[in-house]
Design an enzyme around this catalytic site. Structure first.
Site, PDB file in Angstrom:
ATOM      1  N   ASP A  63       0.911  -1.181  -0.027  1.00  0.00           N
ATOM      2  CA  ASP A  63      -0.021   0.060  -0.049  1.00  0.00           C
ATOM      3  C   ASP A  63       0.905   1.382   0.136  1.00  0.00           C
ATOM      4  OD1 ASP A  63      -1.464   2.181   0.556  1.00  0.00           O
ATOM      5  OD2 ASP A  63      -2.649   1.258   2.121  1.00  0.00           O
ATOM      6  N   TYR A 114       2.619  -5.519  18.727  1.00  0.00           N
ATOM      7  CA  TYR A 114       3.190  -6.318  17.522  1.00  0.00           C
ATOM      8  C   TYR A 114       2.492  -5.639  16.330  1.00  0.00           C
ATOM      9  CZ  TYR A 114       5.047  -9.789  20.242  1.00  0.00           C
ATOM     10  OH  TYR A 114       6.226 -10.717  21.074  1.00  0.00           O
ATOM     11  N   LYS A 149       1.442  -7.169   9.996  1.00  0.00           N
ATOM     12  CA  LYS A 149       0.665  -8.205   9.364  1.00  0.00           C
ATOM     13  C   LYS A 149      -0.304  -7.457   8.831  1.00  0.00           C
ATOM     14  CE  LYS A 149      -1.540  -9.077  13.486  1.00  0.00           C
ATOM     15  NZ  LYS A 149      -2.598  -9.956  14.166  1.00  0.00           N
TER      16      LYS A 149
HETATM   17 MG    MG Z   1      -4.031   1.804   3.502  1.00  0.00          MG
HETATM   18 MG    MG Z   2      -4.627  -2.535   2.170  1.00  0.00          MG
END
Ligand code: MG
Ligand code: MG
Ligand code: F6R
Length: 362
Positions: A13, A228, A231
């Site tokens: 992204d 964390y 992911k």
């Molecule tokens: Mg995004």
């Molecule tokens: Mg996405």
């Protein structure tokens, strides 16, 4: 250089249009132009698409898994897409490119990666699943059904080439250790881990002859500021037919949408909707999570396709069912089990609120 083919899928992204919903066409064009020009001598073929706000690059080549030249090409491609995203002021431009110190391998640098190397069979059907607004654990349920559940995959029962089953490699995302299970013998051991899909995820599946059958974009998580992270929005490659599950057996688990984590602010449970690529633009409450399935036949590494496999009307009911589940679970608003448990949310104000109220606890 190897006689084998490597099929590599990368996703990142690097800027959303609008918000976290989709990818601007100029960014996809930049990815295609860059791979076409800079990858001319390196790649056999490539295909660029998007699911929601993630750009997905599908590459074929003979350089093997983890090849520095391929990873560098992909890193530079994502950088160039980021430049376009910045010019257009796309949302979160460059967000998945974690560091400027790139040194030849994309692992741990933000983008997701799934790669496999194999001898191309006389006919080589593959399906590439790509998801948005969910996490790698989303593949556990379908992978179990595809490769271990005879009620999903009749080939496990009636195809002599599949009857002995498959092995699963499962990664512990927190400890960064993996373990192999041979199925059907160790089904119940496998399921205790796969059921905890927030922590244990299927990284790969092999035949009993050690042929690669499936690989997911599973990476270990990093602990940052006590939480964390890392992911996100996974991809999955599955080889099909001739002793591997048939295309229809591989798609079948998605006919009954399962619940996955992700959706709004990465902090909710919701149904994963199988959609055509055109419908892969999540808007309602930034979702619900969705998955596309791009089918290809490989021809000496050339990507013949794609077939947009979830465009089939036979998945209309799955979509309707997912929307009904979405209506139902949305009514719970900020309550669990729609909202994730405290330790699994991507966003939380709990420490702040707690600090402010601590003296009021008697
Ligand atoms: Mg995004
Ligand atoms: Mg996405
Ligand atoms: C979930 C996702 C979105 C964002 C949400 C808030 O994976 O990408 O739901 O979490 O739109 O985004 P920010 O914090 O960037 O305003």
């Amino acid at each position: 250089m190897s006689s084998k083919i490597t099929l590599s899928v990368f996703k990142a992204d690097v800027g959303g249009f609008v918000g976290h919903g989709s990818v601007h066409p100029d960014m996809l064009k930049k990815a295609e132009d860059t791979l076409g020009q800079d990858g001319m001598d390196l790649l056999i073929d490539f295909f660029v698409t998007h699911v929601g706000d993630d750009i997905n690059l599908v590459l074929t080549h003979r350089e093997g898994v983890d090849a520095e030249n391929i990873h560098t090409l992909v890193w530079n491609t994502f950088l160039k897409c980021t430049e376009v995203a910045k010019t257009l002021k796309m949302y979160g431009a460059g967000q998945d490119l974690l560091s400027h110190g790139f040194s030849g391998n994309i692992k741990g640098m933000g983008p997701g990666i799934a790669e496999m190397e194999f001898e191309e069979r006389p006919s080589e059907p593959v399906i590439i699943f790509m998801a948005d607004k969910t996490e790698p654990g989303a593949w556990n349920f379908p992978l179990y059904k595809i490769f271990a559940d005879p009620f999903n995959t009749i080939g496990l029962v009636i195809d002599p080439k599949m009857h002995e089953g498959f092995s699963f490699e499962v990664l512990d995302l927190i400890e960064d250790k993996s373990v192999k299970f041979s199925c059907p013998e160790e089904l119940y051991d496998l399921l205790i881990f796969l059921g905890a899909s927030n922590r244990y995820v299927v990284r790969s599946v092999f035949t009993k002859n050690k042929e690669i059958a499936a690989v997911s974009s599973t990476q270990k998580m990093n602990q940052m500021a006590g939480r964390y992270v890392g992911k996100d929005d996974p991809v999955l490659i599955v080889r099909c037919q001739s002793g591997l599950p048939a295309v229809g057996e591989v798609l079948e688990p998605f006919a009954n949408p399962h619940l996955v984590t992700g959706w709004m602010r990465g902090s909710h449970y919701g149904p994963i909707i199988p959609v055509s690529q055109k419908q892969a633009v999540p808007t309602r409450f930034d979702g619900p999570p969705r998955v596309i399935a791009m089918g290809f036949q490989l021809a000496n590494g050339r990507l013949i396709g794609p077939q947009d496999l979830f465009a089939d009307v036979a998945f209309d009911r799955a979509r309707e069912k997912a929307l009904e589940i979405a209506d139902y679970i949305r009514q719970l608003g900020p309550f669990e089990p729609h909202r994730l448990p405290l330790d699994e949310m991507e966003y939380t104000t709990m420490p702040l609120v707690m600090e402010r109220l601590k003296n009021r606890f008697k």
